[in-house]
Scaffold this active site. Structure first.
Site, mmCIF file in Angstrom:
data_model
loop_
_atom_site.group_PDB
_atom_site.id
_atom_site.type_symbol
_atom_site.label_atom_id
_atom_site.label_comp_id
_atom_site.label_asym_id
_atom_site.label_seq_id
_atom_site.Cartn_x
_atom_site.Cartn_y
_atom_site.Cartn_z
ATOM 1 N N LYS A 112 -44.889 -15.713 8.976
ATOM 2 C CA LYS A 112 -44.737 -16.092 7.597
ATOM 3 C C LYS A 112 -43.469 -17.149 7.273
ATOM 4 O O LYS A 112 -42.623 -17.047 8.101
ATOM 5 C CB LYS A 112 -44.485 -14.729 6.733
ATOM 6 N N ASP A 148 -39.808 -7.828 3.941
ATOM 7 C CA ASP A 148 -40.705 -8.606 4.320
ATOM 8 C C ASP A 148 -41.994 -7.904 4.752
ATOM 9 O O ASP A 148 -43.069 -8.671 4.641
ATOM 10 C CB ASP A 148 -40.365 -9.410 5.180
HETATM 11 O O1 C5P Z 1 -35.203 -5.192 4.574
HETATM 12 P P1 C5P Z 1 -34.644 -5.413 5.930
HETATM 13 O O2 C5P Z 1 -34.348 -4.328 6.881
HETATM 14 O O3 C5P Z 1 -35.692 -6.540 6.586
HETATM 15 O O4 C5P Z 1 -33.306 -6.357 5.856
HETATM 16 C C1 C5P Z 1 -32.576 -6.698 6.818
HETATM 17 C C2 C5P Z 1 -31.073 -7.084 6.257
HETATM 18 O O5 C5P Z 1 -31.221 -8.135 5.399
HETATM 19 C C3 C5P Z 1 -30.575 -5.775 5.204
HETATM 20 O O6 C5P Z 1 -29.888 -4.985 6.217
HETATM 21 C C4 C5P Z 1 -29.765 -6.610 4.494
HETATM 22 O O7 C5P Z 1 -28.616 -6.683 4.978
HETATM 23 C C5 C5P Z 1 -30.477 -7.865 4.453
HETATM 24 N N1 C5P Z 1 -31.260 -8.097 3.195
HETATM 25 C C6 C5P Z 1 -30.577 -8.434 1.790
HETATM 26 N N2 C5P Z 1 -31.459 -8.319 0.823
HETATM 27 C C7 C5P Z 1 -32.756 -8.736 0.993
HETATM 28 C C8 C5P Z 1 -33.440 -8.510 2.203
HETATM 29 C C9 C5P Z 1 -32.667 -8.194 3.369
HETATM 30 O O8 C5P Z 1 -29.185 -8.216 1.670
HETATM 31 N N3 C5P Z 1 -33.329 -8.921 -0.050
#
Ligand code: C5P
Length: 274
Positions: free
Chosen positions: A9, A135
């Site tokens: 992506k 994602d």
């Molecule tokens: O959701 P995911 O585990 O993939 O996100 C990894 C890290 O990226 C989260 O722990 C957060 O710190 C950050 N993040 C964020 N805001 C988002 C997506 C991710 O702060 N919308």
């Protein structure tokens, strides 16, 4: 055995609007997907997980892989025994802003749902994706979309298919959490409305400046891509992979060979958007 593609992506634009009390960031992003990516295969059997492919080594040591987490959460939420033989072919670089891990998790969910004749639009499957990462819902959906919230609220968008795209990664892994932490907190405005390519052109990636702090080589990747005169060059996600869109496959091929000749240590992938 079920085989599922786990397409890369890219974020054509990524506008960070504010930090939420739960630590996540509210964003608006244009998700697009490539024809190429990783691959997952799954079949019932004594539980095992095997990784091969050019980027397998980067994942081998990781006990808590998103693929095995996807299989457990699937089994738990659908109350099914988690006995699957799963294999991942890792073609995409790790921690590189093109959703590799999220795409793998989404492909695992699709493969297991298919094995159990569960429809791919089942709300519980979406809930599994949502629990695995911001994602993963977009990757489960697998089509271009406007993502809002953490990125998990999706509205389909058309108008990208068959556009030639080149991905370039300078070989530096960047942590998504670390990049978001360095965002300067300034809301630079919404993505707005209109045709997706126009929105992409007008848009930005607000994670580019903080990612450059961690990986200054991103500047150079963007400069090198811009020198090939693409329609658009930008960093994807939290980096460090950058993409460029071209008017034709010939333009993309010329750009790719120039970059490969000059930067033998950079990873390049020539593909098209779906
Ligand atoms: O959701 P995911 O585990 O993939 O996100 C990894 C890290 O990226 C989260 O722990 C957060 O710190 C950050 N993040 C964020 N805001 C988002 C997506 C991710 O702060 N919308």
């Amino acid at each position: 055995m079920i085989t599922e593609r786990a397409p890369a992506k890219i974020n054509l634009a990524l506008h960070v609007r504010h930090r939420r009390p739960d630590g996540y960031h509210e964003l608006e992003t244009l998700f697009a997907f490539l024809r190429d990516g990783d691959e997952i295969s799954a079949e019932p059997g004594t539980a095992s997980f095997r990784i091969d492919g050019p980027f397998a080594a980067g994942l081998d040591a990781e006990a808590d892989n998103l693929v095995t987490r996807a299989a457990s959460i699937f089994a738990q939420r659908f109350a099914i025994r988690a006995d699957y033989v799963i294999a991942l072919t890792k073609n995409l670089p790790i921690a590189s802003g093109i959703g590799g891990g999220s795409a793998d998790a989404a492909a695992t969910l699709r493969a297991l749902a298919t094995l159990h004749q569960i429809p791919l639009d089942h709300p519980t499957l979406f809930a599994c994706a949502d629990a695995l990462g911001s994602d993963v819902p977009a990757c489960l959906y697998g089509r271009s979309a406007l993502g809002t919230g953490r990125g998990e609220q999706l509205q389909p968008l058309d108008g990208l298919s068959d556009i030639a795209v080149l991905l370039v990664n300078p070989g530096v892994a960047v942590s998504t959490g670390a990049v978001f932490q360095r965002w300067d907190g300034i809301d630079r405005g919404p993505i707005g409305a209109g045709p997706i390519l126009e929105l992409a052109h007008r848009g930005r990636n607000d994670l580019e400046p903080p990612a450059r702090l961690l990986a200054p080589v991103i500047d150079e990747v963007i400069r090198v891509l811009e020198a090939t005169e693409p329609m658009l060059a930008r960093m994807s996600g939290s980096g460090a992979t950058c993409f460029a869109l071209y008017a034709s496959e010939a333009d993309r091929a010329a750009a790719a060979s120039a970059i490969r000749a000059d930067r033998t240590d950079w990873w390049c992938l020539e593909s098209t958007l779906v």
